[in-house]
Design a protein around this motif. Sequence first.
Motif, PDB file in Angstrom:
ATOM      1  N   PRO A  78       0.828  -1.207   0.000  1.00 43.16           N
ATOM      2  CA  PRO A  78       0.000   0.000   0.000  1.00 43.16           C
ATOM      3  C   PRO A  78       0.863   1.258   0.000  1.00 43.16           C
ATOM      4  O   PRO A  78       1.774   1.387   0.812  1.00 43.16           O
ATOM      5  N   ALA A  80       0.144   5.523  -0.170  1.00 45.22           N
ATOM      6  CA  ALA A  80      -0.967   6.470  -0.043  1.00 45.22           C
ATOM      7  C   ALA A  80      -1.070   7.366  -1.284  1.00 45.22           C
ATOM      8  O   ALA A  80      -0.097   7.573  -1.996  1.00 45.22           O
ATOM      9  N   SER A 107      -4.240   1.382   0.266  1.00 41.24           N
ATOM     10  CA  SER A 107      -3.991   2.124   1.515  1.00 41.24           C
ATOM     11  C   SER A 107      -5.293   2.690   2.072  1.00 41.24           C
ATOM     12  O   SER A 107      -6.200   3.058   1.320  1.00 41.24           O
ATOM     13  N   GLN A 129      -5.187  -2.207   3.408  1.00 38.93           N
ATOM     14  CA  GLN A 129      -4.271  -1.813   4.496  1.00 38.93           C
ATOM     15  C   GLN A 129      -5.027  -0.919   5.461  1.00 38.93           C
ATOM     16  O   GLN A 129      -5.659   0.069   5.058  1.00 38.93           O
ATOM     17  N   TYR A 131      -5.178   1.581   8.831  1.00 45.00           N
ATOM     18  CA  TYR A 131      -4.692   2.384   9.951  1.00 45.00           C
ATOM     19  C   TYR A 131      -5.852   2.479  10.924  1.00 45.00           C
ATOM     20  O   TYR A 131      -6.994   2.717  10.510  1.00 45.00           O
ATOM     21  N   THR A 157      -1.291  -2.040   9.694  1.00 48.37           N
ATOM     22  CA  THR A 157       0.037  -1.438   9.832  1.00 48.37           C
ATOM     23  C   THR A 157       0.328  -1.220  11.315  1.00 48.37           C
ATOM     24  O   THR A 157      -0.414  -0.527  12.006  1.00 48.37           O
ATOM     25  N   LYS A 233       1.609  -5.766   9.463  1.00 48.72           N
ATOM     26  CA  LYS A 233       2.562  -5.132   8.527  1.00 48.72           C
ATOM     27  C   LYS A 233       3.477  -4.162   9.281  1.00 48.72           C
ATOM     28  O   LYS A 233       3.001  -3.194   9.865  1.00 48.72           O
ATOM     29  N   SER A 255       8.644  -5.392   7.416  1.00 53.99           N
ATOM     30  CA  SER A 255       8.667  -4.113   6.703  1.00 53.99           C
ATOM     31  C   SER A 255       9.180  -3.021   7.623  1.00 53.99           C
ATOM     32  O   SER A 255       8.892  -3.044   8.825  1.00 53.99           O
ATOM     33  N   ASP A 289       8.782  -6.518   2.535  1.00 55.97           N
ATOM     34  CA  ASP A 289       8.934  -5.427   1.565  1.00 55.97           C
ATOM     35  C   ASP A 289      10.053  -4.502   2.011  1.00 55.97           C
ATOM     36  O   ASP A 289      10.550  -4.587   3.134  1.00 55.97           O
ATOM     37  N   GLY A 291      12.921  -2.086  -0.507  1.00 50.06           N
ATOM     38  CA  GLY A 291      14.118  -2.134  -1.338  1.00 50.06           C
ATOM     39  C   GLY A 291      14.108  -3.178  -2.438  1.00 50.06           C
ATOM     40  O   GLY A 291      15.119  -3.362  -3.117  1.00 50.06           O
ATOM     41  N   GLY A 312       6.646  -1.234  -3.042  1.00 50.34           N
ATOM     42  CA  GLY A 312       5.900   0.008  -2.819  1.00 50.34           C
ATOM     43  C   GLY A 312       6.224   1.032  -3.888  1.00 50.34           C
ATOM     44  O   GLY A 312       5.473   1.223  -4.853  1.00 50.34           O
ATOM     45  N   ARG A 313       7.399   1.660  -3.758  1.00 50.32           N
ATOM     46  CA  ARG A 313       7.766   2.725  -4.702  1.00 50.32           C
ATOM     47  C   ARG A 313       7.794   2.259  -6.163  1.00 50.32           C
ATOM     48  O   ARG A 313       7.367   3.017  -7.039  1.00 50.32           O
TER      49      ARG A 313
END
Length: 366
Positions: A78, A80, A107, A129, A131, A157, A233, A255, A289, A291, A312-313
């Motif tokens: 996820p 955002a 997210s 995901q 929060y 998370t 997570k 993570s 996750d 890198g 992610g990225r």
Amino acid sequence: MEKYISVKDLEDAALAALPKTVRDYYKSGATDEYTLAENRRAFQRLRIRPKCLVGIKGCDTSTTILGDKVSMPVGISPTAMQRMAHPDGETATARAAQAEGVIYTLSTISTSSIEEVAQAAPNALKWFQLYIYNDREITRNLVLRAERAGFKAIALTVDTPLFGLRRADIRNKFTLPKHLKLANFEGHLSDKIHSSGEGSGLSHYVNNLFDPSLTWDEIRWLKSITKLPIIAKGILRGDDAARAARAGCAAVLVSNHGARQLDGVPATIEVLPEITAAVEQYNVEVYLDGGVTTGTDVYKALALGAKMVFVGRPALWGLAVAGQEGVQKMLNIIRKEFEYTLQIAGTQTIPEITKDMVRHEATYSR
Ligand code: FNR
């Protein structure tokens, strides 16, 4: 699209195209960004030990995650507010995951709603995901909506009692562009993030609305409101992984939040062996996750005991470059590299990627 040969190519193109505030928000890690660099470097310190002449006849990248078949052990973490990367945002990323047969995680603080994503990619394997907000009714509502919309798991998370200090966001006074909103909410919860005042608007939003007092009891509460499997997570310690397992989580995701929470924590691949050892006696799956940008990274994580990895990225870079097609391109670059790694390393299927296939570089210099 042919000019993009690596995830790094997509990253470079995305960074060149995105406005500064968005670029900084997506790429940053916490404070000095030491752990951000370590997430990559720690993968590079591992060496793959190929077996020769094993009679390769192809390879099979498919696997099963929480009972569902996926085309490869790479899913989307996820991240955002994806409409800052592309007008279609989360709906495009979810469609890419659907087309490629991988898991998409939405997210809580997304710019497309749970229902919009479900409608855009009805057949994607989708996770939500979560929060946990101070207001438990808001939280409960999110979980029930995700369940109703066909999401298959809740990734809770657990590493965010506060939002990490990201210097670029503070300098840029990061806020969500005015034409976008946090689509899972109405009223002030959806647009409070527009006003920053001092520093990062996102930090203000999170630190006012998310509950920092959470404990492992929250898992019990979550399990009382949903039948969906729960993934913890943000685990970085073996004892926490065991706690998650005892609390009833179906999986743990190793993570460090893309190195965005606390600088100086270990790279995720470094702690993976500790985590897999700690939960050996429990029936939980372990993912990682942080890198992951190449097929060899995927291979190394699987050798050290991960059932799958998430990115992610890299999904944001693909999305920024070419929407759904860009995310598919990113997935296919990693898929191809993973297929090559499987075969050249002499392992045709995922169960064949045993621990001995990888060694730390330090063991070669002794
Ligand atoms: C994140 N991450 C994240 N995690 C989460 O649980 N909820 C969220 O909303 C977000 N948002 C988010 C935004 C951005 C821009 C980034 C880069 C990351 C963390 C994310 O799920 C994941 O753990 C990392 O991104 C994995 O590291 P890589 O693949 O980016 O190196």
